[in-house]
Design a protein around this motif. Structure first.
Motif, short mmCIF file in Angstrom:
data_model
loop_
_atom_site.label_atom_id
_atom_site.label_comp_id
_atom_site.label_asym_id
_atom_site.label_seq_id
_atom_site.Cartn_x
_atom_site.Cartn_y
_atom_site.Cartn_z
N ALA A 1 0.85 -1.19 0.00
CA ALA A 1 0.00 0.00 0.00
C ALA A 1 0.88 1.24 0.00
CB ALA A 1 -0.92 0.01 1.22
N GLY A 2 0.44 2.26 -0.69
CA GLY A 2 1.17 3.52 -0.71
C GLY A 2 0.86 4.34 0.53
N VAL A 3 1.51 5.50 0.63
CA VAL A 3 1.27 6.39 1.75
C VAL A 3 1.31 7.82 1.22
CG1 VAL A 3 3.73 6.38 2.35
CG2 VAL A 3 2.04 7.06 4.07
N SER A 4 0.37 8.63 1.65
CA SER A 4 0.32 10.01 1.19
C SER A 4 1.40 10.84 1.85
CB SER A 4 -1.05 10.61 1.51
OG SER A 4 -1.21 10.75 2.91
N GLU A 5 1.68 12.00 1.29
CA GLU A 5 2.67 12.90 1.89
C GLU A 5 2.23 13.30 3.30
OE1 GLU A 5 4.78 17.30 1.28
OE2 GLU A 5 3.56 16.44 -0.32
N GLN A 6 0.95 13.60 3.46
CA GLN A 6 0.47 14.03 4.78
C GLN A 6 0.68 12.94 5.83
OE1 GLN A 6 -3.79 14.48 5.13
NE2 GLN A 6 -3.60 16.01 6.77
N ARG A 7 0.31 11.71 5.50
CA ARG A 7 0.49 10.62 6.45
C ARG A 7 1.97 10.33 6.72
NH1 ARG A 7 -4.05 5.85 5.26
NH2 ARG A 7 -5.76 6.89 6.40
N LEU A 8 2.77 10.41 5.68
CA LEU A 8 4.19 10.14 5.87
C LEU A 8 4.82 11.16 6.82
CD1 LEU A 8 6.67 9.09 3.06
CD2 LEU A 8 7.37 10.56 4.94
N ARG A 9 4.49 12.42 6.63
CA ARG A 9 5.07 13.45 7.50
C ARG A 9 4.54 13.31 8.93
NH1 ARG A 9 8.16 16.99 4.87
NH2 ARG A 9 7.90 17.27 2.62
N ARG A 10 3.30 12.90 9.09
CA ARG A 10 2.76 12.67 10.43
C ARG A 10 3.48 11.51 11.10
NH1 ARG A 10 -3.48 11.89 10.03
NH2 ARG A 10 -3.19 11.42 12.26
N LEU A 11 3.72 10.44 10.33
CA LEU A 11 4.44 9.30 10.89
C LEU A 11 5.85 9.72 11.31
CD1 LEU A 11 3.45 6.38 8.47
CD2 LEU A 11 2.89 6.57 10.90
N ALA A 12 6.53 10.47 10.45
CA ALA A 12 7.88 10.92 10.77
C ALA A 12 7.89 11.75 12.06
CB ALA A 12 8.46 11.73 9.61
N ALA A 13 6.87 12.57 12.24
CA ALA A 13 6.78 13.39 13.45
C ALA A 13 6.56 12.50 14.68
CB ALA A 13 5.64 14.40 13.32
N HIS A 14 5.67 11.52 14.54
CA HIS A 14 5.42 10.59 15.65
C HIS A 14 6.67 9.77 15.97
CE1 HIS A 14 1.26 11.59 15.97
NE2 HIS A 14 0.89 11.04 14.82
N TYR A 15 7.49 9.53 14.96
CA TYR A 15 8.71 8.74 15.17
C TYR A 15 9.88 9.62 15.60
CZ TYR A 15 6.16 5.16 12.48
OH TYR A 15 5.23 4.25 12.03
N SER A 16 9.63 10.92 15.80
CA SER A 16 10.65 11.87 16.24
C SER A 16 11.82 11.97 15.26
CB SER A 16 11.18 11.49 17.64
OG SER A 16 10.13 11.50 18.59
N CYS A 17 11.52 11.82 13.98
CA CYS A 17 12.54 11.98 12.95
C CYS A 17 12.63 13.46 12.59
CB CYS A 17 12.20 11.15 11.71
SG CYS A 17 13.38 11.34 10.36
N THR A 18 13.79 14.05 12.77
CA THR A 18 13.97 15.48 12.52
C THR A 18 14.86 15.76 11.31
OG1 THR A 18 15.83 15.55 14.05
CG2 THR A 18 13.65 16.05 14.95
N ASP A 19 15.22 14.71 10.59
CA ASP A 19 16.06 14.86 9.40
C ASP A 19 15.17 15.27 8.23
OD1 ASP A 19 17.71 14.62 7.19
OD2 ASP A 19 18.72 12.81 7.91
N GLU A 20 15.02 16.58 8.03
CA GLU A 20 14.08 17.09 7.02
C GLU A 20 14.48 16.67 5.61
OE1 GLU A 20 11.21 18.49 7.42
OE2 GLU A 20 11.40 18.44 9.61
#
Length: 283
Positions: A51-70
């Motif tokens: 399954a694919g993932v939208s940009e909005q969901r991906l950025r939300r996941l990254a935020a929840h995962y505390s990934c700060t590497d923009e």
């Protein structure tokens, strides 16, 4: 949500990277699903590439995962939203999926490093040389299958010879230049082709001569493809059962170091050209 039956290598890489981010955050898939407001199967489908993932969901996941590497997140977004349908699509259903995956990886690479010990790297091969290579496959290919593979390999050269070429750095052992994979005439033409390509500003060819002492890097044959960011680089190794993709960050660092070692031991570009010219005259 439309599920994919056969994710591409690039789609699988995105899935793997998202799973790695979740693991690094110490979250279970169910916890990630709850944070995103979706069911557990949705996370499983995203992390398996079906399954694919939208940009909005991906950025939300990254935020929840505390990934700060923009820069890394932007590169993942680019992978998630890419809809490129390149020249390789004409081979879909005609060649196995790994051939299409390789062409797609070529297309998105920022640079390539290649090491060839017994064979000339694929992107430097002539049509006759590639045909001779594929003719040795087991089980044996029929004529149609063989010619499809040769055509595909020649089409891949667009990243070297097309309008937007990528930097390409190759280290080739003298053994690969001396082994006559096909006929003598084909071997001579292959060397001439390498010499011609090496004149381009974006292509560098270095040769490891037979008389080099203390060369024990024979297992270093590889193609190293630069991703949009270093974390998304990929190493491709040939194996009897097919290509092996290496993408773990520590392993990528090892292969970068191995490449630099082999490159440093090889002759410089000018001396390499002189050696290739001499080998051409000997044929």
């Amino acid at each position: 949500m439309v599920l994919r039956r056969e994710p591409t290598a690039r789609q699988m890489r995105l899935a793997v990277e998202l799973r790695r981010l979740r693991d690094a955050a110490g979250l279970a898939a169910r916890e990630a699903a709850a944070l995103l407001g979706v069911t557990h199967p949705v996370i499983s489908q995203i992390e398996s590439g079906i399954a694919g993932v939208s940009e909005q969901r991906l950025r939300r996941l990254a935020a929840h995962y505390s990934c700060t590497d923009e820069e890394f997140i932007d590169a993942l977004v680019a992978m998630a939203t890419d809809r490129t349908r390149g020249w390789w699509e004409e081979y879909r259903g005609l060649l196995p999926a790994p051939f299409l995956d390789l062409a797609e990886l070529d297309h998105h690479s920022r640079f390539q490093y290649n090491v060839g010990i017994l064979l000339v790297p694929g992107l430097l091969q002539t049509e006759d040389y590639a045909r001779a290579v594929y003719a040795t496959r087991i089980p044996e290919l029929n004529q149609e299958e063989l010619e499809l593979r040769v055509r595909h390999r020649m089409a891949r050269r667009v990243i070297l010879e097309g309008p937007s070429p990528v930097p390409f750095d190759a280290v080739i052992h003298e053994a690969a230049l001396r082994i006559m994979v096909g006929t003598r005439a084909a071997a001579r033409a292959q060397l001439a082709h390498i010499l011609e390509l090496s004149e381009a500003d974006h292509i560098t060819v270095r040769v490891v001569p037979f008389d080099l002492e203390s060369f024990s890097w024979g297992a270093s044959t590889m193609a190293y493809l630069g991703g949009q960011v270093t974390k998304l680089d990929t190493v491709i190794r040939d194996a009897p059962t097919g290509a092996i993709y290496v993408d773990a960050e520590d392993q990528l660092a090892t292969y970068r170091a191995r490449y630099q070692k082999v490159r440093a031991m090889a002759l410089g570009p000018e001396r390499s050209r002189d050696l290739i010219q001499r080998l051409t005259k000997e044929l």
